[in-house]
Structures are given as structure tokens and as C-alpha cells.
Design a protein around this motif. Structure first.
Motif, short mmCIF file in Angstrom:
data_model
loop_
_atom_site.label_atom_id
_atom_site.label_comp_id
_atom_site.label_asym_id
_atom_site.label_seq_id
_atom_site.Cartn_x
_atom_site.Cartn_y
_atom_site.Cartn_z
N THR A 107 0.92 -1.16 -0.01
CA THR A 107 0.05 -0.08 -0.08
C THR A 107 0.80 1.39 -0.08
N ARG A 108 0.57 2.11 -0.87
CA ARG A 108 1.34 3.49 -0.94
C ARG A 108 0.42 4.55 -0.74
N LYS A 109 1.20 5.59 -0.11
CA LYS A 109 0.43 6.79 0.30
C LYS A 109 0.60 7.62 -0.99
N LEU A 110 -0.69 8.45 -1.04
CA LEU A 110 -0.57 9.33 -2.09
C LEU A 110 -0.66 10.73 -1.53
N LEU A 111 -0.13 11.63 -2.13
CA LEU A 111 0.22 12.99 -1.73
C LEU A 111 -0.74 14.02 -2.49
N LEU A 112 -1.61 14.51 -1.66
CA LEU A 112 -2.52 15.50 -2.13
C LEU A 112 -2.83 16.67 -1.05
N HIS A 113 -3.29 17.81 -1.66
CA HIS A 113 -3.51 19.00 -0.60
C HIS A 113 -4.66 18.59 0.19
N ARG A 114 -4.69 19.03 1.57
CA ARG A 114 -5.77 18.69 2.45
C ARG A 114 -7.23 19.15 1.86
N LYS A 115 -7.37 20.25 1.07
CA LYS A 115 -8.79 20.65 0.62
C LYS A 115 -9.07 19.46 -0.39
N GLU A 116 -8.12 19.00 -1.44
CA GLU A 116 -8.61 17.94 -2.21
C GLU A 116 -8.82 16.71 -1.33
N ILE A 117 -8.04 16.33 -0.51
CA ILE A 117 -8.58 14.99 0.24
C ILE A 117 -9.81 15.17 0.92
N ASN A 118 -10.09 16.42 1.57
CA ASN A 118 -11.62 16.72 2.10
C ASN A 118 -12.80 16.53 1.13
N LYS A 119 -12.24 17.02 0.03
CA LYS A 119 -13.35 16.94 -1.19
C LYS A 119 -13.69 15.44 -1.44
N LEU A 120 -12.43 14.87 -1.66
CA LEU A 120 -12.65 13.33 -2.04
C LEU A 120 -13.38 12.47 -0.94
N ILE A 121 -13.14 12.97 0.24
CA ILE A 121 -13.86 12.28 1.20
C ILE A 121 -15.52 12.48 1.25
N GLY A 122 -15.78 13.56 0.90
CA GLY A 122 -17.10 14.02 0.80
C GLY A 122 -17.72 13.43 -0.23
N GLU A 123 -16.97 13.38 -1.56
CA GLU A 123 -17.85 12.75 -2.67
C GLU A 123 -17.71 11.25 -2.70
#
Length: 155
Positions: free
Chosen positions: A81-97
Motif C-alpha cells: 500500500t502506497r501513500k498518495l500526496l494531495l492537498h488537504r482541501k482535495e482530500i476533504n473533497k474526495l472524502i465527501g464525494e
């Protein structure tokens, strides 16, 4: 530079067949020493891979990066399993969607950009069987039209 530009290493062609891709994000990947060498050699398979949010971080699962031939004991586990690097806003948006029913986070491409390995991930909604058949019919019709057009130009 627009998203997805760079030297293309691997592409998940099955993703556009199985999902309606609604949004894409460019993410960095946390790699071990020999993994980047295998990626540069093009020894990557994204076919059954997916991304998942765990503890507020995004992780890539089931992406196969083959062990590097000259890596000896420093080689990595190909399916780790590999960690992906995104901005916090993008991760929060992905969590919601991605919490909505039927949505998945799918890796679409791995490419090199300015010497770094990047992954293009997409938020997709699964296609039903009739959607897939409809897409195949449209591709077939488009191919037939192009073939007829080429035949006409030859005459």
C-alpha cells in the motif's frame, strides 16, 4: 502544465470502460528506493488498483510495481500500500464525494513530471452493463464512420 502531462508510464484503460470519470486529481506517490527505478523502466500495472481514504490520508491499494532487477535485498513488496500526496482541501473533497453511494477513487495514469512520479486519480461512478454496451456501440459506429470516410478519400 495541465493535469496528466509528462512521460506516460502506465495507463488504466479499463477505468474508462468500467466507470464514468467525473473529476480528476494529480497526486504524488510516496515510494521506496527501488520503486522509482521500476517505474522509470515502465514495470507498473494499475489494472485492479484503487485508492481509499484512511485516517484522513489517501492510500493506493493493489498497484503492482515489479521488483527492480538489480535491487537485490533492497527490493520492495510489489503490491504494498502506497501513500498518495494531495492537498488537504482535495482530500476533504474526495472524502465527501466518495462517501456517496456508487463513487470510487480510481487511478487512471502514472507518469513522470519533472523527475517525480505522479498519479492521476479520478472520482468515478460505476457503469451498469447497459452503459458499457452503449459505449461499445458508439465506439463501433464512430469506427465505421471513420473507415467509410477513409475509403471515400482513397477514391
Amino acid at each position: 502544465m495541465p493535469k496528466g502531462e509528462g512521460k506516460l508510464i502506465a495507463q488504466n484503460k479499463k477505468a474508462s470502460h468500467d466507470y464514468f470519470i467525473e473529476d480528476t486529481y494529480e497526486a504524488g506517490i510516496v515510494l521506496q528506493g527501488t520503486e522509482i527505478k521500476s517505474i522509470r523502466a515502465g514495470r507498473v500495472n494499475l489494472r485492479d488498483s484503487f485508492a481509499r481514504v484512511q485516517n484522513g490520508e489517501l492510500f493506493l491499494h493493489n498497484a503492482h510495481i515489479s521488483p527492480y532487477e538489480q535491487g537485490n535485498r533492497y527490493n520492495h513488496d510489489p503490491l504494498r500500500t502506497r501513500k498518495l500526496l494531495l492537498h488537504r482541501k482535495e482530500i476533504n473533497k474526495l472524502i465527501g464525494e466518495s462517501k456517496e453511494q456508487g463513487y470510487s477513487i480510481i487511478p487512471l495514469k502514472i507518469y513522470l513530471k519533472n523527475g517525480f512520479a505522479k498519479i492521476l486519480i479520478g472520482l468515478g461512478k460505476g457503469k451498469k452493463k447497459y452503459d458499457k454496451r452503449e459505449d461499445l456501440k458508439q465506439k463501433e459506429a464512430k469506427r465505421d464512420i471513420e473507415r467509410a470516410f477513409r475509403e471515400r478519400q482513397k477514391m
